[in-house]
Structure formats: structure tokens, C-alpha cells
Design a protein around this motif. Structure first.
Motif, mmCIF file in Angstrom:
data_model
loop_
_atom_site.group_PDB
_atom_site.id
_atom_site.type_symbol
_atom_site.label_atom_id
_atom_site.label_comp_id
_atom_site.label_asym_id
_atom_site.label_seq_id
_atom_site.Cartn_x
_atom_site.Cartn_y
_atom_site.Cartn_z
ATOM 1 N N TYR A 28 0.849 -1.191 0.000
ATOM 2 C CA TYR A 28 0.000 0.000 0.000
ATOM 3 C C TYR A 28 0.879 1.234 0.000
ATOM 4 C CZ TYR A 28 -2.987 -3.608 1.914
ATOM 5 O OH TYR A 28 -3.651 -4.783 2.101
ATOM 6 N N ASN A 29 0.499 2.197 -0.819
ATOM 7 C CA ASN A 29 1.103 3.513 -0.757
ATOM 8 C C ASN A 29 0.605 4.190 0.526
ATOM 9 O OD1 ASN A 29 0.559 6.556 -1.404
ATOM 10 N ND2 ASN A 29 2.216 5.914 -2.767
ATOM 11 N N CYS A 98 -0.730 -4.365 -4.617
ATOM 12 C CA CYS A 98 0.355 -5.156 -5.198
ATOM 13 C C CYS A 98 0.045 -5.413 -6.674
ATOM 14 C CB CYS A 98 0.545 -6.466 -4.435
ATOM 15 S SG CYS A 98 -0.669 -7.740 -4.823
ATOM 16 N N ASP A 99 1.059 -5.786 -7.437
ATOM 17 C CA ASP A 99 0.892 -5.963 -8.885
ATOM 18 C C ASP A 99 -0.234 -6.935 -9.209
ATOM 19 O OD1 ASP A 99 2.918 -4.239 -9.283
ATOM 20 O OD2 ASP A 99 4.433 -5.757 -9.729
ATOM 21 N N SER A 104 -5.627 -7.874 -11.322
ATOM 22 C CA SER A 104 -6.887 -8.612 -11.276
ATOM 23 C C SER A 104 -8.086 -7.688 -11.196
ATOM 24 C CB SER A 104 -6.889 -9.603 -10.100
ATOM 25 O OG SER A 104 -6.968 -8.898 -8.886
ATOM 26 N N ARG A 105 -7.862 -6.429 -10.737
ATOM 27 C CA ARG A 105 -8.958 -5.469 -10.649
ATOM 28 C C ARG A 105 -9.068 -4.588 -11.898
ATOM 29 N NH1 ARG A 105 -7.655 -4.570 -4.955
ATOM 30 N NH2 ARG A 105 -6.135 -3.097 -5.691
#
Ligand SMILES: [Zn+2]
Ligand SMILES: [Zn+2]
Length: 110
Positions: A28-29, A98-99, A104-105
């Protein structure tokens, strides 16, 4: 089905790294996660609408510390002195940057 639980949380300059007990490596940023706070200051309890905009969140905000809240959530202490927000594990998984989760979204571009 049991809910995944974070096993390890690391606050690093580039973001918050979270290892889950299902081996998922979350990321997370800092500013993004601060913005997603669901406390009564940040979200209107009546309407459920977010009362802060991303521009209201300091660009250099970061998590200074965190604690586990029972067996269901984490609470972060942010460098802007905001610490009332509780992040349930299920929400954290939805917000994961995360990548793998971002891909996936991802919606197809139009
Ligand atoms: Zn808040
Ligand atoms: Zn993820």
C-alpha cells in the motif's frame, strides 16, 4: 472459509508491505491508505460518503506505527496525527495495491 490475516507488517519509505498468512505479499502507498480511512472524520456516517479528498491528505503522510485491533483489523498512526481509522482485514485485501491485485482489478480500457 477463514479470513486471511496479516502475519507481518513493515512500514518502509516506499509504502506499507504486508505479508498475509495465505502467502499474499500486499503493498500500500502510505498516502493512498491514509486517504481510504473509514473513521467518522473521514466518512460521513449518515451518507457513507467520504468527506476528505485526496488533495486534503498531505503528500508526505506516512504510517509511523500500527497496532492490531482484535483479530479483525489494523489501526495505523499516521504522521498527520490521525489515528482513529480502523482498517478491517477484508478492507485491506480489497485495497491492496500489489501488482497481482492491481492486475486482477484492472478494467478493460475503452
Ligand atoms: Zn479518518
Ligand atoms: Zn495484493
Amino acid at each position: 472459509m477463514s479470513q486471511p490475516v496479516p502475519k507481518d507488517v513493515q512500514l518502509r519509505p516506499d509504502g506499507i508491505h504486508m505479508l498475509w498468512d495465505d502467502a499474499h505479499q500486499g503493498y500500500y502507498n502510505h498516502r493512498y491508505l491514509r486517504y481510504q480511512c473509514c473513521c467518522a472524520h473521514c466518512v460521513n456516517e449518515m451518507t457513507g460518503k467520504r468527506t476528505i479528498a485526496l488533495v486534503d491528505v498531505r503528500k508526505d503522510v506516512e504510517a509511523l506505527d500500527w497496532i492490531a485491533v482484535g483479530r479483525y483489523a489494523l489501526q495505523f498512526l499516521w504522521s498527520d496525527a490521525h489515528s482513529t481509522g480502523i482498517y478491517p482485514f477484508a478492507l485491506l485485501r480489497q485495497l491492496c495495491q500489489c501488482d497481482q491485485c492491481v492486475k486482477s482489478r484492472a478494467q478493460p480500457q475503452t
